[in-house]
Design a protein around this motif. Structure first.
Motif, PDB file in Angstrom:
ATOM      1  N   SER A 286      38.735  36.839  37.156  1.00  0.00           N
ATOM      2  CA  SER A 286      39.655  37.661  37.927  1.00  0.00           C
ATOM      3  C   SER A 286      39.667  37.187  39.371  1.00  0.00           C
ATOM      4  CB  SER A 286      39.221  39.120  37.855  1.00  0.00           C
ATOM      5  OG  SER A 286      40.019  39.910  38.703  1.00  0.00           O
ATOM      6  N   ALA A 287      40.858  36.801  39.872  1.00  0.00           N
ATOM      7  CA  ALA A 287      40.968  36.359  41.262  1.00  0.00           C
ATOM      8  C   ALA A 287      42.428  36.181  41.646  1.00  0.00           C
ATOM      9  CB  ALA A 287      40.230  35.050  41.476  1.00  0.00           C
TER      10      ALA A 287
ATOM     11  N   ILE B  77      41.118  32.700  48.419  1.00  0.00           N
ATOM     12  CA  ILE B  77      40.792  33.443  47.202  1.00  0.00           C
ATOM     13  C   ILE B  77      40.354  34.852  47.574  1.00  0.00           C
ATOM     14  CG2 ILE B  77      38.394  32.610  47.161  1.00  0.00           C
ATOM     15  CD1 ILE B  77      38.662  32.488  44.064  1.00  0.00           C
ATOM     16  N   ALA B  78      40.692  35.793  46.714  1.00  0.00           N
ATOM     17  CA  ALA B  78      40.323  37.192  46.950  1.00  0.00           C
ATOM     18  C   ALA B  78      40.142  37.877  45.601  1.00  0.00           C
ATOM     19  CB  ALA B  78      41.417  37.894  47.753  1.00  0.00           C
ATOM     20  N   PRO B  79      39.449  39.016  45.585  1.00  0.00           N
ATOM     21  CA  PRO B  79      39.330  39.778  44.340  1.00  0.00           C
ATOM     22  C   PRO B  79      40.710  40.234  43.864  1.00  0.00           C
ATOM     23  CG  PRO B  79      37.784  40.591  45.995  1.00  0.00           C
ATOM     24  CD  PRO B  79      38.694  39.633  46.691  1.00  0.00           C
ATOM     25  N   ASN B  80      40.889  40.294  42.563  1.00  0.00           N
ATOM     26  CA  ASN B  80      42.137  40.782  41.982  1.00  0.00           C
ATOM     27  C   ASN B  80      41.866  42.114  41.283  1.00  0.00           C
ATOM     28  OD1 ASN B  80      44.558  41.270  40.741  1.00  0.00           O
ATOM     29  ND2 ASN B  80      44.733  39.266  39.775  1.00  0.00           N
ATOM     30  N   PRO B  81      42.352  43.228  41.819  1.00  0.00           N
ATOM     31  CA  PRO B  81      42.098  44.528  41.204  1.00  0.00           C
ATOM     32  C   PRO B  81      42.728  44.667  39.816  1.00  0.00           C
ATOM     33  CG  PRO B  81      43.583  44.753  43.080  1.00  0.00           C
ATOM     34  CD  PRO B  81      43.124  43.330  43.047  1.00  0.00           C
TER      35      PRO B  81
ATOM     36  N   MET C 290      31.426  34.020  37.408  1.00  0.00           N
ATOM     37  CA  MET C 290      31.155  34.468  38.754  1.00  0.00           C
ATOM     38  C   MET C 290      32.159  35.546  39.139  1.00  0.00           C
ATOM     39  SD  MET C 290      30.281  31.436  41.393  1.00  0.00           S
ATOM     40  CE  MET C 290      29.321  30.183  40.588  1.00  0.00           C
ATOM     41  N   LYS C 291      31.705  36.532  39.828  1.00  0.00           N
ATOM     42  CA  LYS C 291      32.572  37.623  40.257  1.00  0.00           C
ATOM     43  C   LYS C 291      32.982  37.409  41.710  1.00  0.00           C
ATOM     44  CE  LYS C 291      33.072  42.544  40.561  1.00  0.00           C
ATOM     45  NZ  LYS C 291      32.537  43.854  40.344  1.00  0.00           N
ATOM     46  N   ILE C 292      34.274  37.444  41.949  1.00  0.00           N
ATOM     47  CA  ILE C 292      34.805  37.316  43.300  1.00  0.00           C
ATOM     48  C   ILE C 292      34.677  38.680  43.966  1.00  0.00           C
ATOM     49  CG2 ILE C 292      36.843  36.744  44.677  1.00  0.00           C
ATOM     50  CD1 ILE C 292      35.586  34.406  42.982  1.00  0.00           C
TER      51      ILE C 292
END
Length: 98
Positions: A60-61, A21-25, A1-3
């Protein structure tokens, strides 16, 4: 799953935890854990969170977790809820964690 967006689940009540939780660049899993039982169970909590993320296909998160002594089943449920909200999905493939 993509955040794809920031999200959270849980409370700061006793025996619960809050997962943000947040996206991690940078493209990795980064966990910041603050727990009332960190010395005894911090590494076990982090490993459980990583297992849940792996089973959900999250690669990625950024996660910030404030734990107030939650049981494993609560930790799993809160991480799953936060991931589903952050990925904007309502369906999950249920698999048992070992």
């Amino acid at each position: 799953m993509k955040i794809i967006q920031p999200a959270f689940a849980g409370t700061l009540e006793s025996s619960d935890l809050q997962v943000r939780i947040a996206p991690n660049p940078e493209g990795a899993i980064d966990i910041a854990l603050d727990s009332s039982v960190q010395k005894q169970f911090g590494s076990a909590i982090e490993q459980l969170v990583r297992d849940v993320l792996s089973n959900m296909g999250v690669e990625s998160a950024l996660l910030e977790i404030e734990d107030k002594g939650a049981l494993d089943c609560v930790i799993k449920a809160r991480v799953q809820a936060a991931v589903m909200r952050a990925a904007e999905t309502k369906q999950m493939e249920w698999r048992a964690l070992s």
